[in-house]
Design a protein around this motif. Structure first.
Motif, PDB file in Angstrom:
ATOM      1  N   SER A   2       0.812  -1.223  -0.153  1.00 48.71           N
ATOM      2  CA  SER A   2       0.131  -0.010  -0.138  1.00 48.71           C
ATOM      3  C   SER A   2       0.904   1.111  -0.007  1.00 48.71           C
ATOM      4  O   SER A   2       1.938   1.055   0.631  1.00 48.71           O
ATOM      5  CB  SER A   2      -1.055   0.010   1.439  1.00 48.71           C
ATOM      6  OG  SER A   2      -0.205  -0.024   2.366  1.00 48.71           O
ATOM      7  N   HIS A   3       0.191   2.193  -0.432  1.00 50.57           N
ATOM      8  CA  HIS A   3       1.005   3.996  -0.489  1.00 50.57           C
ATOM      9  C   HIS A   3       0.069   4.624   0.096  1.00 50.57           C
ATOM     10  O   HIS A   3      -0.942   4.289   0.214  1.00 50.57           O
ATOM     11  CB  HIS A   3       1.282   4.067  -2.011  1.00 50.57           C
ATOM     12  CG  HIS A   3       2.221   3.161  -2.750  1.00 50.57           C
ATOM     13  ND1 HIS A   3       3.401   3.066  -2.159  1.00 50.57           N
ATOM     14  CD2 HIS A   3       2.089   2.206  -3.514  1.00 50.57           C
ATOM     15  CE1 HIS A   3       4.008   2.329  -3.055  1.00 50.57           C
ATOM     16  NE2 HIS A   3       3.175   1.805  -4.051  1.00 50.57           N
ATOM     17  N   GLN A   4       0.460   5.616   0.484  1.00 49.63           N
ATOM     18  CA  GLN A   4      -0.148   6.683   1.161  1.00 49.63           C
ATOM     19  C   GLN A   4      -0.413   7.854   0.417  1.00 49.63           C
ATOM     20  O   GLN A   4       0.468   8.421  -0.560  1.00 49.63           O
ATOM     21  CB  GLN A   4       0.582   7.384   2.298  1.00 49.63           C
ATOM     22  CG  GLN A   4      -0.281   8.555   3.051  1.00 49.63           C
ATOM     23  CD  GLN A   4       0.295   8.969   4.543  1.00 49.63           C
ATOM     24  OE1 GLN A   4       0.151   8.369   5.556  1.00 49.63           O
ATOM     25  NE2 GLN A   4       1.124  10.156   4.597  1.00 49.63           N
ATOM     26  N   VAL A   5      -1.751   8.304   0.058  1.00 51.99           N
ATOM     27  CA  VAL A   5      -1.960   9.551  -0.691  1.00 51.99           C
ATOM     28  C   VAL A   5      -2.574  10.801   0.068  1.00 51.99           C
ATOM     29  O   VAL A   5      -3.164  10.550   1.072  1.00 51.99           O
ATOM     30  CB  VAL A   5      -3.349   9.122  -1.612  1.00 51.99           C
ATOM     31  CG1 VAL A   5      -3.889  10.264  -2.451  1.00 51.99           C
ATOM     32  CG2 VAL A   5      -3.121   7.785  -2.253  1.00 51.99           C
ATOM     33  N   THR A   6      -2.035  11.734  -0.149  1.00 53.21           N
ATOM     34  CA  THR A   6      -2.500  13.047   0.439  1.00 53.21           C
ATOM     35  C   THR A   6      -3.189  13.966  -0.358  1.00 53.21           C
ATOM     36  O   THR A   6      -2.666  14.200  -1.550  1.00 53.21           O
ATOM     37  CB  THR A   6      -1.021  13.771   1.057  1.00 53.21           C
ATOM     38  OG1 THR A   6      -0.438  12.940   1.824  1.00 53.21           O
ATOM     39  CG2 THR A   6      -1.551  15.096   1.704  1.00 53.21           C
ATOM     40  N   GLN A  13      -5.596  12.296   4.408  1.00 50.39           N
ATOM     41  CA  GLN A  13      -4.980  11.344   3.822  1.00 50.39           C
ATOM     42  C   GLN A  13      -5.458  10.005   3.768  1.00 50.39           C
ATOM     43  O   GLN A  13      -6.282   9.819   4.573  1.00 50.39           O
ATOM     44  CB  GLN A  13      -3.507  11.157   4.702  1.00 50.39           C
ATOM     45  CG  GLN A  13      -2.687  12.349   4.577  1.00 50.39           C
ATOM     46  CD  GLN A  13      -1.324  12.122   5.546  1.00 50.39           C
ATOM     47  OE1 GLN A  13      -1.519  11.498   6.548  1.00 50.39           O
ATOM     48  NE2 GLN A  13      -0.439  12.634   4.846  1.00 50.39           N
ATOM     49  N   PHE A  14      -5.124   9.176   2.917  1.00 53.00           N
ATOM     50  CA  PHE A  14      -5.570   7.625   2.938  1.00 53.00           C
ATOM     51  C   PHE A  14      -4.674   6.821   2.384  1.00 53.00           C
ATOM     52  O   PHE A  14      -3.674   7.157   1.726  1.00 53.00           O
ATOM     53  CB  PHE A  14      -7.114   7.655   1.935  1.00 53.00           C
ATOM     54  CG  PHE A  14      -6.888   8.048   0.747  1.00 53.00           C
ATOM     55  CD1 PHE A  14      -6.840   7.111  -0.171  1.00 53.00           C
ATOM     56  CD2 PHE A  14      -7.199   9.449   0.285  1.00 53.00           C
ATOM     57  CE1 PHE A  14      -6.763   7.425  -1.538  1.00 53.00           C
ATOM     58  CE2 PHE A  14      -7.176   9.867  -0.987  1.00 53.00           C
ATOM     59  CZ  PHE A  14      -6.936   8.899  -1.931  1.00 53.00           C
ATOM     60  N   ALA A  15      -4.976   5.565   2.528  1.00 57.01           N
ATOM     61  CA  ALA A  15      -4.191   4.426   2.069  1.00 57.01           C
ATOM     62  C   ALA A  15      -4.758   3.811   0.696  1.00 57.01           C
ATOM     63  O   ALA A  15      -5.823   3.970   0.394  1.00 57.01           O
ATOM     64  CB  ALA A  15      -3.875   3.502   3.180  1.00 57.01           C
ATOM     65  N   GLU A  17      -4.278   0.633  -1.885  1.00 52.37           N
ATOM     66  CA  GLU A  17      -3.491  -0.652  -2.160  1.00 52.37           C
ATOM     67  C   GLU A  17      -2.958  -0.487  -3.608  1.00 52.37           C
ATOM     68  O   GLU A  17      -3.602   0.129  -4.586  1.00 52.37           O
ATOM     69  CB  GLU A  17      -4.363  -1.719  -2.127  1.00 52.37           C
ATOM     70  CG  GLU A  17      -5.085  -2.000  -0.838  1.00 52.37           C
ATOM     71  CD  GLU A  17      -3.963  -1.983   0.550  1.00 52.37           C
ATOM     72  OE1 GLU A  17      -3.092  -2.877  -0.082  1.00 52.37           O
ATOM     73  OE2 GLU A  17      -4.044  -1.693   1.451  1.00 52.37           O
ATOM     74  N   GLN A  29     -12.684   4.788   1.844  1.00 58.58           N
ATOM     75  CA  GLN A  29     -12.405   5.067   3.185  1.00 58.58           C
ATOM     76  C   GLN A  29     -13.225   6.675   3.280  1.00 58.58           C
ATOM     77  O   GLN A  29     -13.031   7.244   4.116  1.00 58.58           O
ATOM     78  CB  GLN A  29     -10.870   5.508   3.144  1.00 58.58           C
ATOM     79  CG  GLN A  29      -9.951   4.036   3.439  1.00 58.58           C
ATOM     80  CD  GLN A  29      -8.694   4.437   2.649  1.00 58.58           C
ATOM     81  OE1 GLN A  29      -7.821   4.727   3.696  1.00 58.58           O
ATOM     82  NE2 GLN A  29      -8.284   4.083   1.632  1.00 58.58           N
ATOM     83  N   ASP A  84       4.271   6.648  -2.651  1.00 57.47           N
ATOM     84  CA  ASP A  84       3.266   7.516  -2.177  1.00 57.47           C
ATOM     85  C   ASP A  84       3.286   8.612  -2.999  1.00 57.47           C
ATOM     86  O   ASP A  84       4.167   9.117  -3.583  1.00 57.47           O
ATOM     87  CB  ASP A  84       3.907   8.026  -0.694  1.00 57.47           C
ATOM     88  CG  ASP A  84       4.136   6.993   0.332  1.00 57.47           C
ATOM     89  OD1 ASP A  84       3.292   5.845   0.065  1.00 57.47           O
ATOM     90  OD2 ASP A  84       4.926   7.155   1.369  1.00 57.47           O
ATOM     91  N   SER A  86       0.995  12.731  -3.705  1.00 55.83           N
ATOM     92  CA  SER A  86       0.161  13.772  -3.283  1.00 55.83           C
ATOM     93  C   SER A  86      -0.535  14.417  -4.649  1.00 55.83           C
ATOM     94  O   SER A  86      -0.188  14.615  -5.694  1.00 55.83           O
ATOM     95  CB  SER A  86       1.317  15.174  -2.606  1.00 55.83           C
ATOM     96  OG  SER A  86       0.476  16.294  -2.286  1.00 55.83           O
TER      97      SER A  86
END
Length: 337
Positions: A2-6, A13-15, A17, A29, A84, A86
């Motif tokens: 998974s990666h993080q999205v801002t 922020q949300f994760a 897959e 989410q 990740d 943004s």
């Protein structure tokens, strides 16, 4: 992986897959981002990648050109995160941010929830999606030019099939058909979404959710949306019905309350039958709220049911200190014409 999205400018922020799109992850989410077809064709979900790498997926050239890709734009319904990332995207906060559409739908399934309540599942064309806020409704368009309004019972992140809870009104032009001649694969046209009945997410006040009968439908959507987005505001659901069979999805709010410490559930029957062996609350559902709360000044109330229930709740809750701008309501009216 998974990666993080801002998301900018909100900072949310949300994760995501590796095998899901940015839009699907956001909706899963509870983040409301603009979208249309969810198939890379319309461009409604176009936004900018500020940093990080994405795969543009099946974005169609007329919706996302090579020039736009070079400028950092992508379609969130197709893009998958490679790192990740943004992104720049306006989050939807009001009904006015969502386009109203007229669409065909095919009846995928009927499910009898109670002797007089039918759940209808509507599937949209593969190239279409209806974006909406939890709690809003659609107008079913009848052949004679008339329309019937029904709240959406599913949350926005679960939009592949739309759910309606339809109570049979004897003599009702539409509901008589639902309970007799209407069948699977029939086509229904509708217009929507409509209405200002949706969760005000900027508030941190505890929430009272008041439902009468099939007024549970939009309450269900609001709760499922709030849980999906990780909302931890205290929520208490008061669901009023005549007899136990009219609490047609009783086990569902029971399961929410059992799984989440911040969710409460108070079922109330006005005319329990002897066979119900009911030991719970009885009387008017809005009176149960008054019995539990001497001061409502710090709450928000979301109420859906008959006009009589809504009017009584509004008057009595305001008398208990509820601010007028903290009472949100959707009154159900029934027509046989």
């Amino acid at each position: 992986m998974s990666h993080q999205v801002t998301v900018q400018p909100s900072g949310r922020q949300f994760a995501v897959e590796s095998d899901e799109t940015l839009l699907d992850a956001a909706l899963r989410q509870g983040l409301t981002m603009p979208y249309g077809c969810k198939d890379g064709a319309c461009g409604a979900c176009k936004g900018k990648v500020l940093c990080g790498e994405v795969d543009h997926g099946k974005a169609q050239p007329h919706a996302l050109s090579d020039t736009e890709k070079a400028a950092g734009l992508t379609l969130f319904c197709c893009a998958t995160a490679q790192t990740d990332v943004s992104i720049e995207c306006k989050q939807i906060r009001s009904a006015s941010d969502i386009p109203v559409k007229t669409l065909p739908s095919r009846i995928e399934k009927f499910e009898r929830l109670a002797p007089d309540v039918m759940e209808i599942h509507l599937r949209l064309p593969a190239s279409e999606r209806l974006q909406f806020l939890a709690g809003q409704y659609i107008d079913i368009l009848l052949k004679d030019g008339k329309k019937r309004s029904f709240s959406l019972a599913n949350a926005p992140h679960d939009d592949a099939v739309l759910q309606l809870h339809v109570r049979h009104v004897p003599g009702g032009v539409f509901t008589d058909q639902v309970f007799s001649t209407m069948k699977q694969k029939d086509i229904l046209r509708f217009n929507g979404p409509h209405g200002g009945f949706f969760l005000r997410e900027e508030s941190d006040k505890p929430i009272i959710l008041l439902a009468g009968g099939t007024g549970f439908a939009p309450i269900k959507a609001i709760v499922e949306h709030a849980l999906a987005e990780g909302c931890t505001r205290p929520m208490t659901i008061y669901w009023g019905a005549r007899a136990k069979q009219d609490l047609y999805q009783h086990a569902l709010p029971e399961s929410w309350a059992a799984a989440h410490a911040h969710v409460g559930y108070v079922p109330v029957l006005s005319e329990p039958q002897a066979t119900d062996a009911w030991t719970g609350r009885t009387g008017l559902v809005h009176q149960a709220v008054l019995d539990d709360h001497a001061d409502l000044s710090g709450f928000e109330v979301y109420a859906c049911g008959s006009p009589a229930m809504i009017d009584a709740a509004r008057a009595d809750f305001l008398a208990r200190g509820l601010p007028e701008d903290a009472f949100f309501a959707d009154a159900f009216t029934f027509s046989t014409n």
